[in-house]
Design an enzyme around this catalytic site. Structure first.
Site, short mmCIF file in Angstrom:
data_model
loop_
_atom_site.label_atom_id
_atom_site.label_comp_id
_atom_site.label_asym_id
_atom_site.label_seq_id
_atom_site.Cartn_x
_atom_site.Cartn_y
_atom_site.Cartn_z
N GLY A 22 0.81 -1.21 0.00
CA GLY A 22 0.00 0.00 0.00
C GLY A 22 0.84 1.26 0.00
O GLY A 22 2.06 1.22 0.21
N PHE A 26 2.85 9.74 3.15
CA PHE A 26 4.20 9.95 3.65
C PHE A 26 5.07 8.70 3.58
O PHE A 26 6.27 8.78 3.79
CB PHE A 26 4.14 10.41 5.10
CG PHE A 26 3.12 11.47 5.33
CD1 PHE A 26 3.27 12.73 4.78
CD2 PHE A 26 1.97 11.21 6.07
CE1 PHE A 26 2.32 13.71 4.97
CE2 PHE A 26 1.02 12.19 6.26
CZ PHE A 26 1.19 13.44 5.71
N VAL A 29 4.28 0.92 2.00
CA VAL A 29 4.41 -0.32 2.75
C VAL A 29 4.60 -1.46 1.76
O VAL A 29 3.81 -1.62 0.82
CB VAL A 29 3.19 -0.59 3.64
CG1 VAL A 29 3.38 -1.88 4.44
CG2 VAL A 29 2.95 0.57 4.59
N LYS A 44 7.64 -0.57 6.27
CA LYS A 44 7.14 0.78 6.03
C LYS A 44 8.33 1.69 5.75
O LYS A 44 9.24 1.82 6.57
CB LYS A 44 6.37 1.27 7.25
CG LYS A 44 5.70 2.63 7.07
CD LYS A 44 4.85 2.96 8.29
CE LYS A 44 4.11 4.28 8.12
NZ LYS A 44 3.26 4.59 9.29
N ARG A 136 -3.21 9.56 19.57
CA ARG A 136 -3.67 10.75 18.88
C ARG A 136 -4.25 10.50 17.49
O ARG A 136 -4.52 11.45 16.76
CB ARG A 136 -2.56 11.81 18.80
CG ARG A 136 -2.12 12.35 20.13
CD ARG A 136 -0.95 13.30 20.01
NE ARG A 136 -1.33 14.54 19.33
CZ ARG A 136 -0.45 15.39 18.81
NH1 ARG A 136 0.84 15.11 18.88
NH2 ARG A 136 -0.84 16.48 18.23
N ASP A 155 0.24 2.45 13.87
CA ASP A 155 0.44 3.84 13.46
C ASP A 155 0.44 4.83 14.63
O ASP A 155 -0.52 5.55 14.87
CB ASP A 155 -0.60 4.28 12.43
CG ASP A 155 -0.19 5.54 11.70
OD1 ASP A 155 0.87 6.10 12.04
OD2 ASP A 155 -0.91 5.97 10.79
#
Length: 471
Positions: A22, A26, A29, A44, A136, A155
């Site tokens: 994918g 930024f 992967v 990644k 977050r 992530d």
């Protein structure tokens, strides 16, 4: 806008490239096969356009953060971190299947499965919070499944130490699952906002849509933000979802942070109670009692404990930032049938990208050298009397019906310092300034806190006690 083509896979010694998994804004992967031990892994890799000295410096702390957290069974495991010969940093991670965002859009998940996912991911978040780390960006697409069908949180790219985000730091957020205070620029993240996002994620898995999405209606980022800031999500409208679960999620998504459960553990306990009500096996909450041996896990401001000065500065600048940010346009991306949107606010485009990337690492060798230097320096300063070990003096406590949450301000710790927390059940070590003690209704829970530096523990704080509220 045309989607970016994946970059070329880097040459990584000991790994063989298989195919692309994918691409994002930024990073790409890739599927690789590790030669020894032989296994399939996800790698990644940051795209070349965003790699600069800032990213290289931040790379170290991101990998250290993941190393601290990924031992949890519900957090994605990171096997290795380094920099390829072409200069691009990369992470080697366990290979997982597609995210839950692809499943719930095809149809709501069974209540029993959602409750189990909520407990497991909530346990991972509670453990991260006890380490002083906020995720977050909690949402269905950041919950993956292992080969054994277990959910794992992925992530931590925009993770930040609790309370340490700078007031001028650009923030990336996913609108449908973001708390109202985040959307209103009143906060850059807190435990209460994480409670909200987890509850909104659980809601989505049950309803087959995000909490404020109107099927067939206008669901752009601006529309969703307006509904979220007014509160009151739409009913789930499933006969097999008990009212107690709807009430629990509604409370966790309350407009005011003070009206939500004060910790993720409180939400987890509520989910377990619903399991008991439905006659389901109670999912185990895997929450670390003792923190990992992470005395040198961070040497950047982003990974240190709460900064009181930063909090004061954030308050004073908040009004000005809110007015200026409201005038900026929203960058929205579509996921499924809803305009989900990842919104970038404040700063130049590259600065916004850096905010989403978070902290990354240069490699284990450099981290070890830096760690040794920090420990030696701390030891010299302590031995010479140049820096006294500070004392924690302002512990506060807030009680719920299942636990007491203790908080304190950073008394002036240095990189490499840890907190030693003593309770009736033993001693724990951590780097964060939040500690939760679970207890029975009406029980009194007490702690003392001391700072440990270079193997020496400083003076203990005064004992702080609080009573668990009656249910």
């Amino acid at each position: 806008m045309a989607r970016r083509l994946p970059s070329s896979p880097p040459v990584i010694p000991g790994f063989s490239f298989v195919h692309v998994l994918g691409s994002g804004g930024f990073a790409d992967v890739f599927l690789y096969e590790q030669n020894l031990p032989r296994r399939s892994v996800a790698v990644k890799v940051l795209i070349d356009e965003i790699v600069d000295e800032h990213v290289r410096r931040m790379f170290q702390s991101e990998a250290n953060l993941m190393a601290r957290l990924s031992t949890h069974p519900a957090i994605m495991t990171v096997f290795q971190a380094s920099v390829a010969n072409d200069g691009r940093p990369y992470l080697v991670m366990e290979l997982c299947s597609a995210s839950l965002s692809e499943r719930y859009r095809r149809g709501p998940l069974p209540v029993s499965e959602v409750l189990s996912i909520g407990v497991k991911i909530g346990s991972a978040l509670e453990t991260a919070h006890r380490e002083g780390v906020l995720h977050r960006d909690i949402k269905p697409s950041n919950i993956l499944e292992t080969a054994y069908g277990n959910p794992v949180l992925s992530d931590f790219g925009i993770a930040a130490s609790i309370g340490s985000a700078r007031p001028d730091e650009p923030v990336g957020l996913s609108v449908p699952w973001s708390a109202p205070e985040i959307l209103a620029d009143e906060s850059t993240g807190s435990i209460e906002s994480e409670v909200y996002s987890l509850a909104a994620t659980i809601y989505s898995l049950l309803a087959g849509r995000s909490p404020f999405e109107i099927p067939g209606g206008r669901n752009g980022a601006g529309d969703l933000m307006a509904r979220i800031e007014r509160g009151n999500p739409r009913p789930i409208e499933r006969a097999d979802v008990p009212p107690t679960l709807e009430r629990l999620l509604a409370r966790a998504m309350a407009r005011r942070p003070a009206e939500r459960p004060s910790t993720v553990l409180d939400l987890v306990r509520g989910l377990q109670q619903v399991e008991v009500e439905l006659g389901l096996p109670q999912t185990q909450a895997d929450i670390a009692v003792n923190a990992w041996a992470a005395t040198i896990a961070s040497n950047t401001d982003e990974q240190t404990a709460i900064s009181a000065a930063g909090a004061d500065r954030r308050d004073s600048d908040r009004g000005r930032r809110r007015r200026s940010r409201r005038r900026q346009s929203l960058a929205v991306s579509r996921t499924g049938s809803a305009s989900v949107g990842t919104v970038q606010r404040g700063g130049a485009r590259l600065a916004a990208r850096r905010s989403r990337i978070g902290a990354w690492t240069i490699g284990a060798g450099g981290a070890a050298i830096a760690a040794v230097a920090i420990i030696v320096l701390a030891s010299v300063l302590h031995g010479s009397g140049g820096t006294a070990i500070p004392t924690v003096r302002d512990i506060t406590a807030s009680a719920s019906t299942s636990a007491v949450t203790f908080r304190w301000s950073d008394p002036g710790t240095l990189a490499g310092d840890t907190y030693v927390i003593t309770t009736a059940s033993g001693t724990s070590t951590q780097v964060g300034t939040v500690f939760v003690v679970a207890g029975a209704s009406g029980s009194q829970e007490c702690i003392t806190v001391a700072v440990s530096r270079a193997g020496t523990t400083g003076p203990q704080s005064a004992q702080k006690c609080a009573t668990v509220r009656s249910g």
